[in-house]
Design an enzyme around this catalytic site. Structure first.
Site, short mmCIF file in Angstrom:
data_model
loop_
_atom_site.label_atom_id
_atom_site.label_comp_id
_atom_site.label_asym_id
_atom_site.label_seq_id
_atom_site.Cartn_x
_atom_site.Cartn_y
_atom_site.Cartn_z
CG ASP A 141 -33.39 12.01 -121.50
OD1 ASP A 141 -34.03 10.90 -121.42
OD2 ASP A 141 -32.01 11.84 -121.82
CB ILE A 142 -30.90 13.39 -117.19
CG1 ILE A 142 -32.01 13.84 -116.16
CG2 ILE A 142 -29.71 13.58 -116.61
CD1 ILE A 142 -32.00 13.23 -114.71
CG ASN A 149 -28.20 5.37 -112.31
OD1 ASN A 149 -28.21 6.00 -111.10
ND2 ASN A 149 -29.45 5.43 -113.36
CG ASP A 158 -33.29 6.17 -106.74
OD1 ASP A 158 -33.29 6.18 -108.20
OD2 ASP A 158 -33.38 5.53 -106.13
CD GLU A 184 -32.71 8.07 -118.57
OE1 GLU A 184 -32.16 7.60 -119.41
OE2 GLU A 184 -33.21 7.40 -118.02
#
Length: 274
Positions: A141-142, A149, A158, A184
């Site tokens: 997971d980021i 964003n 993206d 993500e």
């Protein structure tokens, strides 16, 4: 006589081409093979209706000008109809290919879709049950992706996702499976890979992501970190033998381990149960 022979010749050529197109569609099509087979057979048999009048004209001088005139538009209509059928089949096959790709791959990143990843995971678990080889599962997971964003916009977000997938895939083997399971979140399946080796793979991926920023024109390099959770399945240690149940269990374990990494400060790799 000459005009009739000329007209019959045109209709014969047109119908020959139409028959060839029908045979081609029969050989090419899978979904409608039977229908195109009957169509090809009918057009081939109908060639006799074009050859016989031409033979009568050339050998016996028998002229039926109205029939000759009518044969041309009939054969041309058959030809144009076959051309359009072929065009429709090509477009249909292209659309099916695109739909199949959308079903198997994430449209943005090119990673496996959740459904396709789970389908392959179940098959891999079945092989593991037969061979006794371990499988490691990694949930990735980021960290603070929402901030990316919010600060740079979804277009840059993206680009970060695409860059992450490419970077991860460069670290993986051909037999490894990598898919997107959330916004993500990504899930990795490492066949024939015990827990200690999976940890090394995860650390290599994590360090590679942290050291390789996403480059987008007009924006400063975007650095991200990731948190990874690992669960390792070994058939000899787990009594369960239903692939769906095993996958669900170890997916959750890897997910829980990933959240442990988040709670311990992020940018970490955690093994489930430790």
């Amino acid at each position: 006589m000459i005009l009739s022979a000329f007209l019959y010749s045109i209709s014969l050529c047109a119908q020959c081409v139409a028959a060839l197109y029908a045979v081609n569609l029969y050989l090419r099509s899978k979904s409608y093979r039977l229908a195109f087979g009957f169509l090809a057979l009918a057009l081939c048999l109908m060639l006799g209706r074009r050859i016989a009048p031409l033979v009568h004209v050339l050998n016996y001088g028998h002229v039926d000008l109205p029939d000759a005139l009518l044969s041309v538009p009939i054969s041309l209509c058959l030809l144009f109809g076959m051309l359009n059928l072929r065009k429709l089949l090509v477009e249909f096959e292209r659309a099916n290919f695109q739909l199949g790709r959308l079903a198997k791959f994430d449209s943005l990143t090119g990673a496996l879709s959740r459904a396709e990843l789970f389908l392959r995971a179940k098959a891999e678990i079945e092989r593991s049950l037969r061979s006794g080889h371990p499988i490691s599962f990694l949930m990735l997971d980021i960290d603070r992706f929402k901030n990316v964003n919010d600060q740079y916009g979804h277009q840059v977000g993206d680009a970060v996702l695409i860059h992450l997938v490419k970077s991860c895939q460069q670290q993986l083997r051909v037999i490894d499976m990598f898919g997107r399971v959330g916004g993500e979140e990504f899930f990795l399946i490492l066949p024939e890979c015990p827990q200690d080796e999976a940890y090394l793979v995860a650390e290599r991926i994590r360090n590679g992501i942290a050291g390789a920023p996403t480059l987008v024109e007009g924006v400063d390099p975007v650095f991200i970190t990731i948190s990874i959770g690992i669960s390792a399945y070994s058939p000899g240690r787990v009594g369960e033998s239903v692939p769906e149940v095993i996958l669900k269990r170890f997916f959750k374990m890897a997910d829980d381990a990933m959240y442990q990494a988040k709670s311990k400060g992020r940018n970490r790799t955690e093994l489930w149960g430790e």
